[in-house]
Scaffold this motif. Structure first.
Motif, short mmCIF file in Angstrom:
data_model
loop_
_atom_site.label_atom_id
_atom_site.label_comp_id
_atom_site.label_asym_id
_atom_site.label_seq_id
_atom_site.Cartn_x
_atom_site.Cartn_y
_atom_site.Cartn_z
N ALA A 25 11.61 -98.66 52.00
CA ALA A 25 10.82 -97.82 52.92
C ALA A 25 11.63 -96.60 53.36
O ALA A 25 11.11 -95.47 53.37
CB ALA A 25 10.38 -98.65 54.13
N ASN A 77 10.55 -92.80 52.27
CA ASN A 77 10.26 -91.84 53.33
C ASN A 77 11.24 -90.67 53.33
O ASN A 77 10.86 -89.55 53.67
CB ASN A 77 10.27 -92.52 54.70
CG ASN A 77 9.08 -93.44 54.87
OD1 ASN A 77 8.00 -93.19 54.36
ND2 ASN A 77 9.30 -94.55 55.56
N TYR A 119 4.54 -89.21 47.95
CA TYR A 119 4.37 -90.47 48.68
C TYR A 119 2.98 -91.05 48.39
O TYR A 119 2.84 -92.25 48.13
CB TYR A 119 4.55 -90.25 50.19
CG TYR A 119 4.41 -91.52 50.98
CD1 TYR A 119 5.47 -92.41 51.08
CD2 TYR A 119 3.22 -91.84 51.63
CE1 TYR A 119 5.36 -93.59 51.79
CE2 TYR A 119 3.10 -93.01 52.35
CZ TYR A 119 4.16 -93.88 52.43
OH TYR A 119 4.03 -95.05 53.13
N THR A 120 1.96 -90.21 48.42
CA THR A 120 0.61 -90.67 48.10
C THR A 120 0.53 -91.18 46.68
O THR A 120 -0.07 -92.23 46.41
CB THR A 120 -0.41 -89.52 48.33
OG1 THR A 120 -0.31 -89.11 49.69
CG2 THR A 120 -1.82 -89.98 48.02
N TYR A 137 3.02 -92.37 44.95
CA TYR A 137 3.79 -93.61 44.94
C TYR A 137 2.91 -94.78 45.38
O TYR A 137 2.89 -95.83 44.76
CB TYR A 137 5.01 -93.48 45.84
CG TYR A 137 5.74 -94.77 46.12
CD1 TYR A 137 6.55 -95.35 45.15
CD2 TYR A 137 5.61 -95.42 47.34
CE1 TYR A 137 7.22 -96.53 45.39
CE2 TYR A 137 6.28 -96.60 47.59
CZ TYR A 137 7.08 -97.15 46.61
OH TYR A 137 7.73 -98.33 46.85
N LYS A 138 2.18 -94.59 46.47
CA LYS A 138 1.36 -95.66 47.03
C LYS A 138 0.12 -95.96 46.18
O LYS A 138 -0.31 -97.11 46.10
CB LYS A 138 0.89 -95.31 48.45
CG LYS A 138 1.99 -95.33 49.47
CD LYS A 138 2.42 -96.75 49.71
CE LYS A 138 3.28 -96.89 50.93
NZ LYS A 138 3.77 -98.22 51.13
N THR A 139 -0.46 -94.93 45.55
CA THR A 139 -1.75 -95.12 44.89
C THR A 139 -1.71 -95.15 43.36
O THR A 139 -2.59 -95.72 42.74
CB THR A 139 -2.73 -94.02 45.32
OG1 THR A 139 -2.19 -92.74 44.95
CG2 THR A 139 -2.99 -94.07 46.81
N ARG A 159 3.00 -97.14 41.64
CA ARG A 159 3.21 -98.59 41.71
C ARG A 159 2.16 -99.34 40.90
O ARG A 159 2.47 -100.33 40.24
CB ARG A 159 3.21 -99.08 43.16
CG ARG A 159 4.45 -98.67 43.88
CD ARG A 159 4.61 -99.21 45.26
NE ARG A 159 3.49 -99.99 45.75
CZ ARG A 159 3.27 -100.27 47.02
NH1 ARG A 159 4.12 -99.84 47.92
NH2 ARG A 159 2.27 -100.99 47.40
#
Length: 166
Positions: free
Chosen positions: A141, A145, A153-154, A156-158, A161
């Protein structure tokens, strides 16, 4: 991204960023060049082994057989031993040398350059996910960050991964 691409990307970053930084102005100090030579020669052997394994995997998937399976297991076992040995050399030789000779502020700067190099790679998301997977959740985290902008970041999250999990 194939495992071969991942390993060669990481080795490329080591060779372009980490080693020149770690070994700059250290040529006269005992052990520095030996460590560098040991690591770079091990990289070449590992890359050679991967190039032997990838075609075997493709052949096995196209036409599974116990003979191909046995050969693949032997090659992968040998490769894993080399890779673990490589990581041990870095952990027991390079990391202590860096910790002894560089302050934490300098090390943060090289970390930032390494992450920037990863994010400049083709298929950077997959490489980034591979790197952070070895971290604990709090470390991951903090790292995510700290180094990813809002768009990354978006992704990475959507996307990153999810693509990696496939």
């Amino acid at each position: 991204k194939t495992f071969f691409e991942l390993v060669t990307s990481i080795f490329g970053i080591e060779n372009r960023i980490v080693f020149p930084w770690a070994f700059r102005n250290r040529k006269g100090q005992p052990g520095f060049l030996d460590i560098k030579e040991k690591i770079t020669s091990r990289q070449q052997v590992i890359v050679g082994r991967i190039t032997e394994i990838e075609p075997l995997l493709l052949k096995f998937h196209a036409n599974p057989s116990s003979r191909r399976y046995d050969l693949m297991v032997l090659k992968i076992d040998s490769f894993i031993k080399l890779l673990v040995d490589h990581f041990l050399i870095i952990e027991t030789s390079l990391e202590p040398m860096i910790s002894k000779n560089f302050n934490s502020q300098t090390m943060k700067g090289i970390e930032a350059r390494m992450v920037a190099a990863v994010l400049d790679l083709p298929k950077n998301g997959e490489t980034f996910v591979c790197l952070v997977m070895a971290m604990t959740s709090p470390q991951r985290a903090r790292f995510v960050n700290k180094y990813l902008n809002s768009i990354q970041y978006t992704e990475y999250k959507t996307v990153w991964r999810i693509a990696f999990d496939r």
